[in-house]
Design a protein around this motif. Structure first.
Motif, PDB file in Angstrom:
ATOM      1  N   LEU A 121       0.818  -1.217   0.000  1.00  0.00           N
ATOM      2  CA  LEU A 121       0.000   0.000   0.000  1.00  0.00           C
ATOM      3  C   LEU A 121       0.854   1.270   0.000  1.00  0.00           C
ATOM      4  CD1 LEU A 121      -2.936  -0.896   2.440  1.00  0.00           C
ATOM      5  CD2 LEU A 121      -2.773  -1.225  -0.010  1.00  0.00           C
ATOM      6  N   ILE A 126      -8.931   1.293   0.448  1.00  0.00           N
ATOM      7  CA  ILE A 126      -7.463   1.235   0.446  1.00  0.00           C
ATOM      8  C   ILE A 126      -6.892   2.453   1.173  1.00  0.00           C
ATOM      9  CG2 ILE A 126      -5.415   1.327  -1.062  1.00  0.00           C
ATOM     10  CD1 ILE A 126      -7.025  -0.351  -3.047  1.00  0.00           C
ATOM     11  N   GLU A 127      -7.458   3.601   0.909  1.00  0.00           N
ATOM     12  CA  GLU A 127      -6.951   4.822   1.565  1.00  0.00           C
ATOM     13  C   GLU A 127      -7.081   4.724   3.083  1.00  0.00           C
ATOM     14  OE1 GLU A 127      -8.701   8.369  -0.082  1.00  0.00           O
ATOM     15  OE2 GLU A 127      -7.856   7.853  -2.055  1.00  0.00           O
ATOM     16  N   HIS A 183      -4.623   2.242   4.477  1.00  0.00           N
ATOM     17  CA  HIS A 183      -3.281   2.809   4.429  1.00  0.00           C
ATOM     18  C   HIS A 183      -3.072   3.757   5.609  1.00  0.00           C
ATOM     19  CE1 HIS A 183       0.058   5.014   2.088  1.00  0.00           C
ATOM     20  NE2 HIS A 183       0.538   3.977   2.746  1.00  0.00           N
ATOM     21  N   GLY A 203      -2.522  -4.939   0.578  1.00  0.00           N
ATOM     22  CA  GLY A 203      -3.939  -5.176   0.302  1.00  0.00           C
ATOM     23  C   GLY A 203      -4.069  -6.253  -0.759  1.00  0.00           C
TER      24      GLY A 203
END
Ligand code: C2E
Ligand code: CA
Ligand code: CA
Length: 521
Positions: free
Chosen positions: A284, A476-477, A480, A487
């Motif tokens: 990530l 994902i953000e 992270h 991921g």
């Protein structure tokens, strides 16, 4: 009770009056014979006493063998037969009818129920843990336990009910003239009777018993089917952690279906209808591909999803063969990519049974050595619940693998027992947070807290954290921002066959290079 069984079976035995008749007949014939001899050959100089003595003497000599032949021999044979039958028909430990006799008694009761139009219920009772008790305390205690158990079961039944020992740890109870309400009542009583601790010598033994029920005429109309279906119900009760279950027609169609799939899976392995697909794990921080997870696919006409065939393979032992095949195929693939200049570590999934396979470690080691692949290129994924089945054995194997350089990933983290105490002991290098937490991470605050704290915990334990099931950029953000390392999910790619994967891999790297070269400084 035995007398009742005897009257039901009405075994043919020697009739005393018939023997007496034969002996009397023999004496008469012999005596007539002697008298005829005397008249045909008159004996001189013998007075009447001497004649009577001679007569008695001859009668004795000739009748004795007849007595032996007609009386003693048949009686002796009958005694031996009875002893053998008793040995074959009754269990010497509990005194209960064995399977064959029990089946005959059930058959008899079913025939009676057909004539008199009533229901008959079959309960199969199986005390679990018997082998553990035999191992821990010895067979003497195990035997005594079984005999006490049989007595407890008998003590709550009616005189007309029939109990039998079906196998080492299975008892059958037949309730003639009954209904479901009555059966449930009896089951409750049996459960209560078996719940109390068993005292054997100075030892107190606690056991769990699971029961299965089938009813004539609803579920079967022969003794064998009635017993078999009660057993099917018991197996389901065991799987579903219930005290008892009543047979359901669907049970059998499900088990037929399982048997069918099992046969097909076995042929599929031979026909090489299993394939490995690969799904990337992406870093990530920098978007680099950290490795791939190898996932089995069953292609071909009867193909099923891994969610169906992997559990089946685990139940039947085929998983040992499948895991070896997965390992070899994934290692071969990794070597092939390496020869093309692509260093792509592979993760393989290992099932609970594999953890207790004494040869698996040597198999893995020999294969990577044969292929000259560094062990660090292979990650073994194992679920925490698989480890928790026998933690000591599992931890020993995983530690051994880790010492030789393999990486160890704890899969589906959060869905099993999640014992934090054990997490500290596990020789893991990676933790995979289960996709069920990720699905709602943006909507459910509790899931967000769970994932955030699990990532923090894993980081403290110096583990790499992978989150699986990532499907969107927003997720994902968020992950992270929690400090997640990697991921895996449909957002990047679905699992792909080797050719499709390598195409995806190269395209991903091209896009990445393009994005970084076009990014403003
Ligand atoms: P798993 O090890 O947790 O594998 C991840 C599963 O999630 C895979 O399902 C994968 O296709 C699916 N998945 C990946 N990304 C996403 C996503 O973004 N969204 C959703 N909804 N799903 C995603 P698959 O391939 O059907 O495998 C299911 C399970 O079967 C695996 O769960 C694993 O437990 C088992 N399995 C698969 N292949 C093997 C194998 O070779 N050996 C063993 N022992 N088990 C295997
Ligand atoms: Ca996995
Ligand atoms: Ca998983």
């Amino acid at each position: 009770m035995r007398e009742k069984y005897r009257s039901i079976l009405d075994k043919a035995s020697i009739k005393p009056w018939f023997i007496m008749f034969k002996v009397m007949l023999a004496i008469i014939i012999v005596e007539v014979g002697i008298m005829m001899l005397f008249t045909m050959f008159p004996l001189p100089q013998l007075d009447e006493y001497e004649l009577a003595f001679l007569d008695a003497f001859l009668l004795g000599i000739l009748v004795a063998p007849m007595l032996y032949l007609f009386l003693l021999l048949p009686l002796q044979r009958q005694t031996i037969n009875e002893q053998t039958n008793r040995f074959l028909m009754y269990d010497s430990l509990t005194g209960l009818p064995r399977r064959n006799l029990f089946r005959k008694l059930v058959e008899h009761e079913i025939n009676k129920a057909k004539r008199e139009a009533y229901c008959v219920a079959m309960i199969v009772i199986g005390p679990s843990d018997l082998s553990r008790i035999n191992q821990s305390f010895g067979y003497k205690i195990g035997d005594e336990l079984l005999s006490q158990l049989a007595k407890r079961i008998q003590s709550i039944l009616r005189e007309s009910d029939i109990v039998g020992r079906l196998s080492g740890n299975e008892f059958g109870v037949l309730l003639p003239d009954t209904d479901v309400r009555l059966v449930k009542n009896i089951i409750k009583k049996i459960s209560e009777a078996l719940e109390d601790v068993f005292k054997i010598d100075d030892i107190q033994v606690d056991i769990m018993s699971v029961m299965g029920v089938s009813i004539f005429p609803d579920h079967a109309d022969t003794a064998s089917d009635l017993i078999r279906r009660a057993n099917i119900a018991r197996t389901r009760a065991k799987h579903e952690k219930l005290d008892y279950d009543i047979y359901d027609v669907q049970d059998e169609s499900a088990s037929h279906q399982r048997l069918l799939v099992f046969g097909q899976l076995r042929s599929a392995i031979k026909a090489k209808e299993l394939e490995l697909y690969y799904q990337p794990k992406v870093n990530l921080d920098n978007g680099e591909i950290s490795g791939v997870e190898a996932l089995a696919r069953w292609v071909g006409e009867s193909g099923q999803s891994p969610a169906v065939f992997i559990p089946l393979a685990e139940q039947t032992g085929l998983i040992n063969e499948i895991t070896r095949w997965v390992f070899e195929t994934a290692v071969d693939q990794c070597c092939e990519w390496r020869e093309k200049g692509l260093l792509i570590p592979v993760s393989i999934n290992v099932s609970p049974r594999n953890l207790y396979d004494p040869d698996i470690f040597d198999f893995f080691m020999q294969y990577v050595e044969k292929k000259s692949l560094p062990c660090s290129m292979v990650t073994v994924e194992v679920t925490e619940s698989a480890i928790m089945k026998h933690p000591e054995t599992a931890i020993e194997l995983l530690s051994q693998l880790k010492r030789h350089g393999f990486k160890i990933s704890i899969d589906d983290f959060g869905t099993g027992y999640s014992s934090l105490a054990y997490l500290k002991l596990l020789p893991a290098t990676e933790l995979k947070i289960d996709q069920s937490f990720v699905a709602n991470i943006l909507l459910d605050e509790k899931d967000e807290i769970l994932v955030r704290s699990t990532v923090a915990l894993a980081k403290d334990l110096k583990l790499q954290v992978v989150v699986e099931g990532v499907e969107t950029e927003d997720v994902i953000e968020k992950l992270h921002s929690f400090g997640c390392d990697m991921g895996q999910g449909y957002h990047y790619s679905r699992p792909l066959n080797p050719d499709a994967y390598i195409e995806w891999h190269q395209q991903w790297n091209l896009d990445k290079a393009h994005n970084s070269s076009s990014a403003p400084d």
